[in-house]
Design a protein around this motif. Structure first.
Motif, PDB file in Angstrom:
ATOM      1  N   SER A   1      11.548 -33.790  -1.813  1.00 38.78           N
ATOM      2  CA  SER A   1       9.982 -33.282  -1.827  1.00 38.78           C
ATOM      3  C   SER A   1       9.910 -32.132  -1.151  1.00 38.78           C
ATOM      4  CB  SER A   1       9.190 -34.606  -1.397  1.00 38.78           C
ATOM      5  OG  SER A   1       7.888 -34.294  -1.436  1.00 38.78           O
ATOM      6  N   SER A   2      10.306 -32.156   0.079  1.00 39.35           N
ATOM      7  CA  SER A   2      10.013 -30.876   0.908  1.00 39.35           C
ATOM      8  C   SER A   2      10.525 -29.768   0.221  1.00 39.35           C
ATOM      9  CB  SER A   2      10.287 -31.067   2.539  1.00 39.35           C
ATOM     10  OG  SER A   2      11.701 -31.182   2.715  1.00 39.35           O
ATOM     11  N   VAL A   3      11.938 -29.768  -0.365  1.00 39.13           N
ATOM     12  CA  VAL A   3      12.502 -28.672  -0.700  1.00 39.13           C
ATOM     13  C   VAL A   3      11.765 -28.040  -2.098  1.00 39.13           C
ATOM     14  CG1 VAL A   3      14.500 -27.759  -1.789  1.00 39.13           C
ATOM     15  CG2 VAL A   3      14.669 -29.008   0.315  1.00 39.13           C
ATOM     16  N   CYS A   4      11.468 -29.282  -2.930  1.00 36.90           N
ATOM     17  CA  CYS A   4      10.721 -28.906  -4.228  1.00 36.90           C
ATOM     18  C   CYS A   4       9.179 -28.329  -3.910  1.00 36.90           C
ATOM     19  CB  CYS A   4      10.723 -30.059  -5.158  1.00 36.90           C
ATOM     20  SG  CYS A   4      12.136 -30.497  -5.714  1.00 36.90           S
ATOM     21  N   ARG A   5       8.642 -28.706  -2.930  1.00 37.68           N
ATOM     22  CA  ARG A   5       7.137 -28.145  -3.034  1.00 37.68           C
ATOM     23  C   ARG A   5       7.225 -26.816  -2.462  1.00 37.68           C
ATOM     24  NH1 ARG A   5       4.080 -33.241  -0.495  1.00 37.68           N
ATOM     25  NH2 ARG A   5       4.103 -34.769  -2.285  1.00 37.68           N
ATOM     26  N   SER A   6       7.923 -26.520  -1.554  1.00 29.23           N
ATOM     27  CA  SER A   6       7.839 -25.028  -0.871  1.00 29.23           C
ATOM     28  C   SER A   6       8.610 -24.167  -1.634  1.00 29.23           C
ATOM     29  CB  SER A   6       8.227 -25.374   0.502  1.00 29.23           C
ATOM     30  OG  SER A   6       8.584 -24.161   1.062  1.00 29.23           O
ATOM     31  N   LYS A   7       8.034 -23.079  -1.948  1.00 31.66           N
ATOM     32  CA  LYS A   7       8.919 -21.954  -2.533  1.00 31.66           C
ATOM     33  C   LYS A   7       9.794 -21.397  -1.491  1.00 31.66           C
ATOM     34  CE  LYS A   7       8.427 -17.463  -4.884  1.00 31.66           C
ATOM     35  NZ  LYS A   7       8.120 -17.188  -6.064  1.00 31.66           N
ATOM     36  N   LYS A   8       9.305 -21.119  -0.223  1.00 31.73           N
ATOM     37  CA  LYS A   8      10.386 -20.735   0.712  1.00 31.73           C
ATOM     38  C   LYS A   8      11.744 -21.584   0.858  1.00 31.73           C
ATOM     39  CE  LYS A   8      10.757 -19.993   5.716  1.00 31.73           C
ATOM     40  NZ  LYS A   8      10.048 -20.240   7.097  1.00 31.73           N
ATOM     41  N   ASN A   9      11.353 -23.014   1.005  1.00 36.18           N
ATOM     42  CA  ASN A   9      12.528 -23.958   0.952  1.00 36.18           C
ATOM     43  C   ASN A   9      13.392 -23.663  -0.452  1.00 36.18           C
ATOM     44  OD1 ASN A   9      12.078 -24.836   3.436  1.00 36.18           O
ATOM     45  ND2 ASN A   9      11.122 -26.884   2.547  1.00 36.18           N
ATOM     46  N   ARG A  10      12.776 -23.513  -1.590  1.00 34.78           N
ATOM     47  CA  ARG A  10      13.451 -23.408  -2.874  1.00 34.78           C
ATOM     48  C   ARG A  10      14.634 -22.120  -2.986  1.00 34.78           C
ATOM     49  NH1 ARG A  10       8.537 -25.022  -5.108  1.00 34.78           N
ATOM     50  NH2 ARG A  10       8.159 -22.814  -5.939  1.00 34.78           N
ATOM     51  N   THR A  11      14.039 -21.087  -1.971  1.00 31.93           N
ATOM     52  CA  THR A  11      14.719 -20.020  -2.194  1.00 31.93           C
ATOM     53  C   THR A  11      15.888 -19.742  -1.159  1.00 31.93           C
ATOM     54  OG1 THR A  11      13.172 -18.779  -0.635  1.00 31.93           O
ATOM     55  CG2 THR A  11      12.758 -18.435  -3.087  1.00 31.93           C
ATOM     56  N   ASN A  12      15.926 -20.706  -0.232  1.00 29.59           N
ATOM     57  CA  ASN A  12      16.716 -20.967   1.003  1.00 29.59           C
ATOM     58  C   ASN A  12      18.222 -21.739   0.450  1.00 29.59           C
ATOM     59  OD1 ASN A  12      18.138 -21.941   3.152  1.00 29.59           O
ATOM     60  ND2 ASN A  12      16.548 -21.447   4.407  1.00 29.59           N
ATOM     61  N   ILE A  13      19.330 -20.899   0.443  1.00 25.63           N
ATOM     62  CA  ILE A  13      20.493 -21.616  -0.108  1.00 25.63           C
ATOM     63  C   ILE A  13      20.864 -22.878   0.692  1.00 25.63           C
ATOM     64  CG2 ILE A  13      22.867 -21.302  -0.017  1.00 25.63           C
ATOM     65  CD1 ILE A  13      22.407 -18.380  -0.334  1.00 25.63           C
ATOM     66  N   GLN A  14      20.741 -22.891   2.100  1.00 23.26           N
ATOM     67  CA  GLN A  14      20.819 -24.157   2.843  1.00 23.26           C
ATOM     68  C   GLN A  14      20.132 -25.459   2.182  1.00 23.26           C
ATOM     69  OE1 GLN A  14      18.512 -25.172   5.600  1.00 23.26           O
ATOM     70  NE2 GLN A  14      19.675 -26.690   6.145  1.00 23.26           N
ATOM     71  N   GLN A  15      18.668 -25.159   2.108  1.00 22.77           N
ATOM     72  CA  GLN A  15      17.970 -26.203   1.578  1.00 22.77           C
ATOM     73  C   GLN A  15      18.183 -26.641   0.269  1.00 22.77           C
ATOM     74  OE1 GLN A  15      15.099 -27.595   3.147  1.00 22.77           O
ATOM     75  NE2 GLN A  15      16.053 -26.665   5.042  1.00 22.77           N
ATOM     76  N   ARG A  16      18.712 -25.629  -0.737  1.00 26.83           N
ATOM     77  CA  ARG A  16      19.014 -26.188  -1.990  1.00 26.83           C
ATOM     78  C   ARG A  16      20.332 -27.149  -1.920  1.00 26.83           C
ATOM     79  NH1 ARG A  16      17.478 -20.639  -3.507  1.00 26.83           N
ATOM     80  NH2 ARG A  16      19.883 -19.825  -3.562  1.00 26.83           N
ATOM     81  N   ILE A  17      21.181 -26.554  -1.126  1.00 26.59           N
ATOM     82  CA  ILE A  17      22.451 -27.309  -0.875  1.00 26.59           C
ATOM     83  C   ILE A  17      22.032 -28.892  -0.506  1.00 26.59           C
ATOM     84  CG2 ILE A  17      24.697 -27.866   0.326  1.00 26.59           C
ATOM     85  CD1 ILE A  17      24.968 -24.804   0.093  1.00 26.59           C
ATOM     86  N   LEU A  18      21.345 -29.043   0.581  1.00 26.11           N
ATOM     87  CA  LEU A  18      20.719 -30.114   1.165  1.00 26.11           C
ATOM     88  C   LEU A  18      19.925 -31.109   0.002  1.00 26.11           C
ATOM     89  CD1 LEU A  18      20.537 -31.609   3.934  1.00 26.11           C
ATOM     90  CD2 LEU A  18      18.326 -30.551   4.401  1.00 26.11           C
TER      91      LEU A  18
END
Length: 120
Positions: free
Chosen positions: A7-24
């Protein structure tokens, strides 16, 4: 929990552009799949009247499908943990830039799924 990470990765554009967050997030999706397979596993199983602990409504095929999906995604999840560790190694130890990491990101996602398929 895995759902909160997704949820936190999908909601935040900043998180979606972060490689580490996408892997997580991908690792969390595989964790959710495994959890669903384990929680509903008894329903996919065959009911055996001589074993009172079995309450399945499935058949041998549905039981096999559940087992294969659960088994494969357990390996996908473990392999994503390895991909995340490799990402940290490249980023922290070897000081790779985000541009360099973007070039290997596809392999950090490819490896877990190939490993999951091979495990079957």
């Amino acid at each position: 929990s895995a759902a909160m990470i997704i949820s936190s990765v999908c909601r935040s554009k900043k998180n979606r552009t972060n490689i580490q967050q996408r892997i997580l997030a991908a690792m969390s999706v595989s964790d959710v799949v495994v959890t669903c397979m384990f929680l509903t596993g008894h329903l996919w199983a065959t009911h055996y009247p001589e074993l009172p602990s079995t309450s399945g409504i499935g058949n041998k095929t549905s039981c096999m499908i559940n087992g294969v999906i659960a088994w494969a995604f357990v390996f996908v999840s473990m392999s994503y943990n390895g991909s995340l560790a490799f990402y940290y190694l490249l980023f922290i130890k070897f000081n790779w830039s985000q541009q360099k990491l973007k070039k290997v990101e596809k392999w950090l996602h490819f490896y877990p799924f190939v490993n999951g398929l091979i495990s079957i």
